[in-house]
Design a protein around this motif. Structure first.
Motif, PDB file in Angstrom:
ATOM      1  N   PRO A  97       1.064  -0.772   0.343  1.00 17.94           N
ATOM      2  CA  PRO A  97       0.597  -0.195   0.409  1.00 17.94           C
ATOM      3  C   PRO A  97       0.720   1.088  -0.024  1.00 17.94           C
ATOM      4  N   GLU A  98       2.498   1.447   1.021  1.00 16.78           N
ATOM      5  CA  GLU A  98       2.515   2.431   0.580  1.00 16.78           C
ATOM      6  C   GLU A  98       3.179   2.423  -0.726  1.00 16.78           C
ATOM      7  N   ASP A  99       2.981   1.665  -2.078  1.00 17.63           N
ATOM      8  CA  ASP A  99       3.545   1.801  -3.140  1.00 17.63           C
ATOM      9  C   ASP A  99       2.141   2.419  -4.151  1.00 17.63           C
ATOM     10  N   ARG A 100       0.528   2.987  -2.892  1.00 19.76           N
ATOM     11  CA  ARG A 100       0.265   3.499  -3.527  1.00 19.76           C
ATOM     12  C   ARG A 100       0.592   4.530  -5.015  1.00 19.76           C
ATOM     13  N   GLY A 101      -0.087   4.634  -6.054  1.00 18.78           N
ATOM     14  CA  GLY A 101      -0.238   5.733  -6.775  1.00 18.78           C
ATOM     15  C   GLY A 101       1.289   6.230  -7.233  1.00 18.78           C
ATOM     16  N   GLN A 102       2.071   5.063  -7.087  1.00 16.77           N
ATOM     17  CA  GLN A 102       3.732   5.466  -7.408  1.00 16.77           C
ATOM     18  C   GLN A 102       3.892   4.555  -8.559  1.00 16.77           C
ATOM     19  N   SER A 103       5.189   4.694  -9.214  1.00 13.06           N
ATOM     20  CA  SER A 103       5.218   4.296 -10.477  1.00 13.06           C
ATOM     21  C   SER A 103       6.626   3.185  -9.955  1.00 13.06           C
ATOM     22  N   VAL A 104       6.341   1.786  -9.941  1.00 14.65           N
ATOM     23  CA  VAL A 104       7.197   0.728  -9.271  1.00 14.65           C
ATOM     24  C   VAL A 104       7.686   0.024 -10.461  1.00 14.65           C
ATOM     25  N   GLU A 105       9.489  -0.352 -10.718  1.00 13.02           N
ATOM     26  CA  GLU A 105       9.475  -1.524 -11.337  1.00 13.02           C
ATOM     27  C   GLU A 105       9.639  -2.595 -11.099  1.00 13.02           C
ATOM     28  N   LEU A 106       8.634  -3.955 -11.950  1.00 13.99           N
ATOM     29  CA  LEU A 106       9.391  -5.126 -11.668  1.00 13.99           C
ATOM     30  C   LEU A 106       9.512  -5.423 -12.724  1.00 13.99           C
ATOM     31  N   ARG A 107       9.568  -6.630 -12.570  1.00 14.29           N
ATOM     32  CA  ARG A 107      10.248  -7.380 -14.181  1.00 14.29           C
ATOM     33  C   ARG A 107       8.121  -8.209 -14.144  1.00 14.29           C
ATOM     34  N   GLU A 108       8.300  -8.693 -16.045  1.00 15.70           N
ATOM     35  CA  GLU A 108       6.959  -8.817 -16.583  1.00 15.70           C
ATOM     36  C   GLU A 108       7.507 -10.468 -16.761  1.00 15.70           C
ATOM     37  N   ALA A 109       6.912 -11.209 -17.068  1.00 19.73           N
ATOM     38  CA  ALA A 109       7.063 -12.402 -17.791  1.00 19.73           C
ATOM     39  C   ALA A 109       5.622 -12.779 -18.052  1.00 19.73           C
ATOM     40  N   CYS A 110       5.373 -13.339 -19.193  1.00 22.56           N
ATOM     41  CA  CYS A 110       4.062 -13.363 -19.755  1.00 22.56           C
ATOM     42  C   CYS A 110       4.280 -15.045 -20.440  1.00 22.56           C
ATOM     43  N   SER A 111       3.154 -15.594 -20.504  1.00 20.57           N
ATOM     44  CA  SER A 111       3.350 -17.017 -20.855  1.00 20.57           C
ATOM     45  C   SER A 111       1.776 -16.810 -22.346  1.00 20.57           C
ATOM     46  N   VAL A 112       1.584 -17.602 -23.085  1.00 19.38           N
ATOM     47  CA  VAL A 112       0.408 -17.320 -23.728  1.00 19.38           C
ATOM     48  C   VAL A 112       0.628 -18.113 -24.288  1.00 19.38           C
ATOM     49  N   LYS A 113      -1.062 -18.801 -23.987  1.00 17.28           N
ATOM     50  CA  LYS A 113      -1.183 -20.457 -24.166  1.00 17.28           C
ATOM     51  C   LYS A 113      -3.341 -20.384 -24.956  1.00 17.28           C
ATOM     52  N   GLY A 114      -3.269 -20.451 -26.378  1.00 18.00           N
ATOM     53  CA  GLY A 114      -4.265 -20.124 -26.943  1.00 18.00           C
ATOM     54  C   GLY A 114      -4.829 -18.639 -27.242  1.00 18.00           C
ATOM     55  N   ARG A 115      -5.269 -18.307 -26.912  1.00 20.01           N
ATOM     56  CA  ARG A 115      -5.536 -16.411 -26.732  1.00 20.01           C
ATOM     57  C   ARG A 115      -5.719 -16.017 -25.785  1.00 20.01           C
ATOM     58  N   VAL A 116      -4.802 -16.963 -24.278  1.00 21.79           N
ATOM     59  CA  VAL A 116      -4.961 -15.952 -22.675  1.00 21.79           C
ATOM     60  C   VAL A 116      -3.176 -15.621 -23.250  1.00 21.79           C
ATOM     61  N   THR A 117      -3.089 -15.067 -22.491  1.00 22.50           N
ATOM     62  CA  THR A 117      -1.952 -14.276 -21.777  1.00 22.50           C
ATOM     63  C   THR A 117      -1.442 -14.197 -20.154  1.00 22.50           C
ATOM     64  N   ASP A 118      -0.884 -14.888 -20.277  1.00 27.04           N
ATOM     65  CA  ASP A 118      -0.558 -15.342 -18.807  1.00 27.04           C
ATOM     66  C   ASP A 118       0.464 -14.775 -17.872  1.00 27.04           C
ATOM     67  N   CYS A 119       0.669 -13.556 -17.377  1.00 26.89           N
ATOM     68  CA  CYS A 119       1.887 -13.297 -16.693  1.00 26.89           C
ATOM     69  C   CYS A 119       1.994 -12.692 -15.269  1.00 26.89           C
TER      70      CYS A 119
END
Length: 178
Positions: A97-119
């Motif tokens: 909650p302390e990060d609310r409204g702030q921009s935080v950098e994280l890593r994003e890893a996505c996989s596509v299974k058919g028409r669904v993208t799971d990140c």
């Protein structure tokens, strides 16, 4: 059969039912312990950086699918490096909650299974740490599945009793002992 005879039918069945409950509890504790380790030290070791702006957070726990303890699950707006914007739910206290409204950098890893993208999102972790945590989680799942079979065996023994259980398993109980 000796245990059936020495304890008697009622105590034998009660003992088998208690063993089933204890095995079920122990396997759930091991599974949740493995999930706790993965949530504490986990993150994303591959993928690309993404900017996350946190909206709203909820506290979950003390026991959840993330294991033991209290965790923050936050709704966020994620902006990928290619400019793609999506809403996501960030788990395991990677943001709070302390990060609310702030921009935080994280890593994003996505996989596509058919028409669904799971990140999935999280802090950057090393390859060896990620591999070790994956092994721990898989071990937790294996313990849960195999002990489930043990629980079924003990419950079947409790319901059928030793003589019928032996016949069910394809063995013939000693006739003199029945």
């Amino acid at each position: 059969m000796r245990l059936w005879q020495s304890l008697g039918p009622a105590k034998y069945r009660l003992r088998s039912a208690c063993l089933a409950v204890l095995l079920a509890l122990a396997s759930v504790v091991v599974f949740l312990g493995s999930m706790t380790l993965a949530s504490l030290f986990g993150g994303v070791h591959y993928g690309h950086p993404a900017r996350v702006v946190v909206d709203d957070c909820q506290r979950v726990g003390p026991i959840s699918r993330r294991g033991f303890g209290y965790w923050w699950e936050c709704d966020a707006v994620v902006t990928a490096p290619d400019g793609t914007v999506r809403k996501a739910r960030i788990h395991a206290s990677d943001v709070a909650p302390e990060d609310r409204g702030q921009s935080v950098e994280l890593r994003e890893a996505c996989s596509v299974k058919g028409r669904v993208t799971d990140c999935s999102y999280g802090g950057a972790t090393g390859y060896l740490l990620s591999l070790g945590l994956q092994l721990i989680v898989k071990l937790g799942w294996l313990v849960l599945v195999f002990s489930g079979f043990g629980v079924l065996m003990f419950l079947t023994r409790a319901l059928l009793g030793a003589p019928r259980y032996l016949r069910f398993r394809g063995r013939r109980p000693p006739t003199a002992d029945l």
